[in-house]
Design a protein around this motif. Structure first.
Motif, PDB file in Angstrom:
ATOM      1  N   MET A  47       0.818  -1.209   0.000  1.00 39.73           N
ATOM      2  CA  MET A  47       0.000   0.000   0.000  1.00 39.73           C
ATOM      3  C   MET A  47       0.859   1.269   0.000  1.00 39.73           C
ATOM      4  N   PHE A  48       1.886   1.280   0.833  1.00 40.76           N
ATOM      5  CA  PHE A  48       2.764   2.449   0.888  1.00 40.76           C
ATOM      6  C   PHE A  48       3.555   2.594  -0.418  1.00 40.76           C
ATOM      7  N   SER A  49       3.937   1.471  -1.007  1.00 41.44           N
ATOM      8  CA  SER A  49       4.670   1.517  -2.265  1.00 41.44           C
ATOM      9  C   SER A  49       3.797   2.060  -3.380  1.00 41.44           C
ATOM     10  N   LEU A  50       2.528   1.631  -3.413  1.00 44.74           N
ATOM     11  CA  LEU A  50       1.600   2.128  -4.430  1.00 44.74           C
ATOM     12  C   LEU A  50       1.382   3.632  -4.279  1.00 44.74           C
ATOM     13  N   ALA A  51       1.269   4.086  -3.029  1.00 44.63           N
ATOM     14  CA  ALA A  51       1.088   5.525  -2.786  1.00 44.63           C
ATOM     15  C   ALA A  51       2.286   6.309  -3.297  1.00 44.63           C
ATOM     16  N   SER A  52       3.476   5.786  -3.073  1.00 43.53           N
ATOM     17  CA  SER A  52       4.697   6.476  -3.495  1.00 43.53           C
ATOM     18  C   SER A  52       4.809   6.544  -5.012  1.00 43.53           C
ATOM     19  N   THR A  53       4.635   5.403  -5.684  1.00 43.05           N
ATOM     20  CA  THR A  53       4.812   5.375  -7.132  1.00 43.05           C
ATOM     21  C   THR A  53       3.664   6.048  -7.877  1.00 43.05           C
ATOM     22  N   SER A  54       2.521   6.228  -7.215  1.00 43.00           N
ATOM     23  CA  SER A  54       1.393   6.905  -7.873  1.00 43.00           C
ATOM     24  C   SER A  54       1.707   8.374  -8.156  1.00 43.00           C
ATOM     25  N   THR A  55       2.709   8.927  -7.456  1.00 41.83           N
ATOM     26  CA  THR A  55       3.080  10.320  -7.723  1.00 41.83           C
ATOM     27  C   THR A  55       3.600  10.485  -9.145  1.00 41.83           C
ATOM     28  N   ILE A  56       4.154   9.421  -9.725  1.00 38.68           N
ATOM     29  CA  ILE A  56       4.622   9.494 -11.110  1.00 38.68           C
ATOM     30  C   ILE A  56       3.439   9.674 -12.048  1.00 38.68           C
ATOM     31  N   SER A  57       2.344   8.957 -11.765  1.00 34.09           N
ATOM     32  CA  SER A  57       1.137   9.096 -12.591  1.00 34.09           C
ATOM     33  C   SER A  57       0.587  10.508 -12.505  1.00 34.09           C
ATOM     34  N   LEU A 130      12.061  -3.981  -3.198  1.00 36.19           N
ATOM     35  CA  LEU A 130      11.835  -4.767  -4.410  1.00 36.19           C
ATOM     36  C   LEU A 130      10.619  -4.276  -5.191  1.00 36.19           C
ATOM     37  N   VAL A 131       9.540  -3.931  -4.474  1.00 36.57           N
ATOM     38  CA  VAL A 131       8.339  -3.425  -5.148  1.00 36.57           C
ATOM     39  C   VAL A 131       8.641  -2.106  -5.856  1.00 36.57           C
ATOM     40  N   HIS A 132       9.349  -1.210  -5.168  1.00 38.84           N
ATOM     41  CA  HIS A 132       9.724   0.061  -5.792  1.00 38.84           C
ATOM     42  C   HIS A 132      10.669  -0.172  -6.972  1.00 38.84           C
ATOM     43  N   ALA A 133      11.605  -1.109  -6.813  1.00 39.94           N
ATOM     44  CA  ALA A 133      12.562  -1.387  -7.887  1.00 39.94           C
ATOM     45  C   ALA A 133      11.856  -1.842  -9.149  1.00 39.94           C
ATOM     46  N   LEU A 134      10.728  -2.499  -9.005  1.00 37.38           N
ATOM     47  CA  LEU A 134       9.957  -2.955 -10.162  1.00 37.38           C
ATOM     48  C   LEU A 134       9.018  -1.876 -10.685  1.00 37.38           C
ATOM     49  N   MET A 135       8.333  -1.180  -9.784  1.00 33.88           N
ATOM     50  CA  MET A 135       7.265  -0.281 -10.197  1.00 33.88           C
ATOM     51  C   MET A 135       7.748   1.058 -10.737  1.00 33.88           C
ATOM     52  N   ILE A 136       8.829   1.604 -10.194  1.00 36.76           N
ATOM     53  CA  ILE A 136       9.291   2.919 -10.664  1.00 36.76           C
ATOM     54  C   ILE A 136       9.676   2.888 -12.148  1.00 36.76           C
ATOM     55  N   PRO A 137      10.507   1.931 -12.593  1.00 36.54           N
ATOM     56  CA  PRO A 137      10.804   1.889 -14.037  1.00 36.54           C
ATOM     57  C   PRO A 137       9.566   1.630 -14.891  1.00 36.54           C
ATOM     58  N   ILE A 138       8.660   0.770 -14.410  1.00 39.47           N
ATOM     59  CA  ILE A 138       7.445   0.476 -15.178  1.00 39.47           C
ATOM     60  C   ILE A 138       6.607   1.736 -15.338  1.00 39.47           C
ATOM     61  N   GLN A 139       6.459   2.507 -14.250  1.00 37.70           N
ATOM     62  CA  GLN A 139       5.682   3.744 -14.314  1.00 37.70           C
ATOM     63  C   GLN A 139       6.325   4.732 -15.285  1.00 37.70           C
ATOM     64  N   VAL A 153       0.844  -7.901 -15.896  1.00 36.86           N
ATOM     65  CA  VAL A 153       1.388  -8.910 -16.810  1.00 36.86           C
ATOM     66  C   VAL A 153       2.705  -9.471 -16.267  1.00 36.86           C
ATOM     67  N   ILE A 154       3.569  -8.589 -15.769  1.00 39.28           N
ATOM     68  CA  ILE A 154       4.863  -9.042 -15.233  1.00 39.28           C
ATOM     69  C   ILE A 154       4.671  -9.941 -14.023  1.00 39.28           C
ATOM     70  N   ILE A 155       3.762  -9.542 -13.116  1.00 39.10           N
ATOM     71  CA  ILE A 155       3.484 -10.387 -11.943  1.00 39.10           C
ATOM     72  C   ILE A 155       2.914 -11.728 -12.372  1.00 39.10           C
ATOM     73  N   GLY A 156       2.003 -11.708 -13.373  1.00 32.43           N
ATOM     74  CA  GLY A 156       1.425 -12.953 -13.883  1.00 32.43           C
ATOM     75  C   GLY A 156       2.474 -13.875 -14.464  1.00 32.43           C
ATOM     76  N   ILE A 206      20.099  -1.935 -10.301  1.00 33.60           N
ATOM     77  CA  ILE A 206      19.695  -2.143 -11.702  1.00 33.60           C
ATOM     78  C   ILE A 206      18.474  -1.290 -12.029  1.00 33.60           C
ATOM     79  N   SER A 207      17.531  -1.228 -11.083  1.00 36.50           N
ATOM     80  CA  SER A 207      16.326  -0.424 -11.269  1.00 36.50           C
ATOM     81  C   SER A 207      16.671   1.049 -11.470  1.00 36.50           C
TER      82      SER A 207
END
Length: 220
Positions: A47-57, A130-139, A153-156, A206-207
């Motif tokens: 939840m906290f990771s989603l809140a953080s990366t949502s700022t990019i959106s 790890l969640v931030h390392a994945l989500m920030i580049p994707i965003q 898709v990546i999680i799947g 790497i992220s």
């Protein structure tokens, strides 16, 4: 970077209800006993990771990035600021997790075990990284709605590879979980912790490189 952090803190203030709801849901799961604690730690981290990366959106909405880049803000500085924000939200998730663990101790849900609490908080920090390392580049790559689809898709694919690998190993009568537990049990706790931290740091590194490359090449 200071201006970007202030901007993101203002955006995060608008999501304070997310924090409140996360606390309420986590306390509710806490009532189910110790089995719910790993879920609570992971839930808060996500939840906290989603809140953080949502700022990019928010930044990308209505050509916001084009405007930001007209200010004295470098592309590299923008990318690095998101990882600094990650440290702030990671600290927040650790603080909330600590409160919940102490509540579990006070309500006799779990015994007071400093080692257990330290491992729980360490896992929270590692998951957050790890969640931030994945989500920030994707965003940064896919933007807004497309990033959610890409993340799903990546999680799947990750789940399919993981469980497909286990199923294939079972077909050849290889006990992967048993081998993993045996390997972990033979390793010293400090060595295992160091290995996990180094692995997470490597993935995060790497992220950061990917994010910097994306910001350098992307047109707004």
């Amino acid at each position: 970077m200071k201006g970007l952090l202030i901007k993101d803190f203002q955006l995060l203030k608008k999501q304070k209800m997310l924090v409140v709801l996360s606390m309420v849901i986590s306390f509710a799961f806490l009532l189910f006993g110790t089995s719910g604690i790993p879920f609570i730690i992971g839930y808060i981290t996500i939840m906290f990771s989603l809140a953080s990366t949502s700022t990019i959106s928010y930044d990308q909405h209505s050509n916001g990035m084009s405007f930001l880049l007209t200010l004295p803000v470098s592309r590299r500085g923008y990318a690095m600021e998101k990882y600094v924000l990650m440290l702030v939200t990671m600290a927040g998730s650790l603080a909330v997790s600590s409160v919940l663990l102490l509540a579990a101790v006070c309500t006799n849900r779990i015994p007071f075990d400093p080692g257990l609490m330290l491992r729980a908080l360490l896992s929270c920090a590692l998951w957050s990284a790890l969640v931030h390392a994945l989500m920030i580049p994707i965003q940064l790559i896919f933007e807004a709605e497309k990033s959610r689809i890409a993340f799903a898709v990546i999680i799947g694919i990750a789940y399919a590879v993981f469980f497909g690998g286990i199923a294939l190993a079972r077909h050849f009568h290889i006990d992967v979980p048993g081998l993993f537990r045996s390997l972990v049990s033979r390793m010293d706790t400090a060595v295992l912790t160091l290995l996990l931290c180094l692995t997470s740091a490597g993935i995060l590194g790497i992220s950061i490189l990917v994010s910097l490359h994306v910001m350098k090449k992307k047109e707004y």
